[in-house]
Structure formats: C-alpha cells, structure tokens
Design a protein around this motif. Structure first.
Motif, PDB file in Angstrom:
ATOM      1  N   ASN A 199      -8.349 -11.408   2.149  1.00  0.00           N
ATOM      2  CA  ASN A 199      -8.814 -10.080   1.734  1.00  0.00           C
ATOM      3  C   ASN A 199     -10.110  -9.687   2.429  1.00  0.00           C
ATOM      4  O   ASN A 199     -11.023  -9.152   1.803  1.00  0.00           O
ATOM      5  N   ASN A 252      -6.800  -4.040   3.543  1.00  0.00           N
ATOM      6  CA  ASN A 252      -5.397  -4.452   3.490  1.00  0.00           C
ATOM      7  C   ASN A 252      -5.073  -5.533   4.506  1.00  0.00           C
ATOM      8  O   ASN A 252      -3.992  -5.547   5.075  1.00  0.00           O
ATOM      9  N   LYS A 300      -1.802  -8.174   8.564  1.00  0.00           N
ATOM     10  CA  LYS A 300      -1.688  -6.982   7.739  1.00  0.00           C
ATOM     11  C   LYS A 300      -0.419  -6.963   6.903  1.00  0.00           C
ATOM     12  O   LYS A 300      -0.372  -6.327   5.869  1.00  0.00           O
ATOM     13  N   LYS A 317       2.064  -7.511   4.247  1.00  0.00           N
ATOM     14  CA  LYS A 317       1.889  -7.960   2.865  1.00  0.00           C
ATOM     15  C   LYS A 317       2.670  -9.243   2.580  1.00  0.00           C
ATOM     16  O   LYS A 317       2.157 -10.171   1.954  1.00  0.00           O
ATOM     17  N   ARG A 359       0.982 -12.209   4.218  1.00  0.00           N
ATOM     18  CA  ARG A 359      -0.242 -12.564   3.500  1.00  0.00           C
ATOM     19  C   ARG A 359       0.085 -13.337   2.218  1.00  0.00           C
ATOM     20  O   ARG A 359      -0.549 -14.342   1.899  1.00  0.00           O
ATOM     21  N   GLU A 360       1.095 -12.867   1.485  1.00  0.00           N
ATOM     22  CA  GLU A 360       1.497 -13.542   0.251  1.00  0.00           C
ATOM     23  C   GLU A 360       2.086 -14.913   0.544  1.00  0.00           C
ATOM     24  O   GLU A 360       1.801 -15.891  -0.153  1.00  0.00           O
TER      25      GLU A 360
END
Length: 133
Positions: A100, A104, A120, A122, A125-126
C-alpha cells in the motif's frame, strides 16, 4: 514479393526486441526466503523459506507484472517485506516490498536493478499478500 516478406520479418524481429527490452525478467528462481518487518519493534521476523515450485511460479508471475519505472521514491516508512530470491545459477537478489505504498499500488525495488516496480493489479497484490502472510 521478396521485399514484402523482408519487411514482415523485420517488423516481427523489432516486435520481439521491444517485448524483450520492456519485459521484467524475474525467472529461474530456485528458492525464496523472506522476512516480514515488524513496525512495532523495528526489526525483521523469522526467515521463512519458500521452495514449493507452484508458489515460486506465483511470485515470479507477480514480480514480472510489476511496472518498471526509473525513478526513486522517498520512503517515509520501512519496507513490509524483504525477499531474497535465490536463482538456479547460485546468484541472489534482494527485493524490498512496500505494501500500500500508493493509493492503489504496492512498490518493490531490487538491490541489483535500477528503479522501482509498481504492482497495481488488485488480484496480484492480494495473491502476494496471501503468499507472504
């Protein structure tokens, strides 16, 4: 006709050169060791080893999705993770990850490569968070 074929071959070669130049090349990773940074006490936790091929492939895919930028960011806080990538040829590379970092995106940088990389996506990142927690 020969001229058209030569032009098509030249275009294909140029395309592959461009793809090669702009592609992150995190590959041939044999093992990953990582540590999570504890911001409360200001130190890294225990070393965790990842030698499972499926998880290494996931990490490789995520790192290769990072958007490379030849800039430097001022970091106001310590990285969240330190990864040591151990390659098949015996070399190593240290990757520092700031979760973070931006609105984003996550940020990572290497001790061997110039610039920084932004993650970037999502899902990426997860997925990275799941692997490293």
């Amino acid at each position: 006709m020969k001229k058209v074929i030569r032009v098509e071959i030249l275009v294909i070669i140029i395309f592959f050169v461009i793809v090669f130049i702009f592609k992150n090349d995190f590959s041939n990773i044999a093992k990953v060791e990582y540590q999570k940074y504890n911001h409360t006490n200001g130190s890294f936790g225990e070393v965790i080893i990842i030698d499972d091929n499926d998880r290494i492939k996931q990490i490789t895919k995520i790192l290769n999705k990072g958007k490379h930028q030849k800039i430097a960011y001022k970091k106001d806080y310590h990285e969240n993770y330190k990864l040591i990538l151990m390659y098949e040829d015996g070399t190593t590379e240290v990757i520092r990850i700031w979760k973070n970092f931006g609105r984003n995106f996550d940020l990572f940088e290497s001790d061997k490569r110039d610039g920084v990389y932004k993650i970037k996506n999502k899902n990426s990142r997860e997925e990275l968070s799941e692997i490293l927690n």
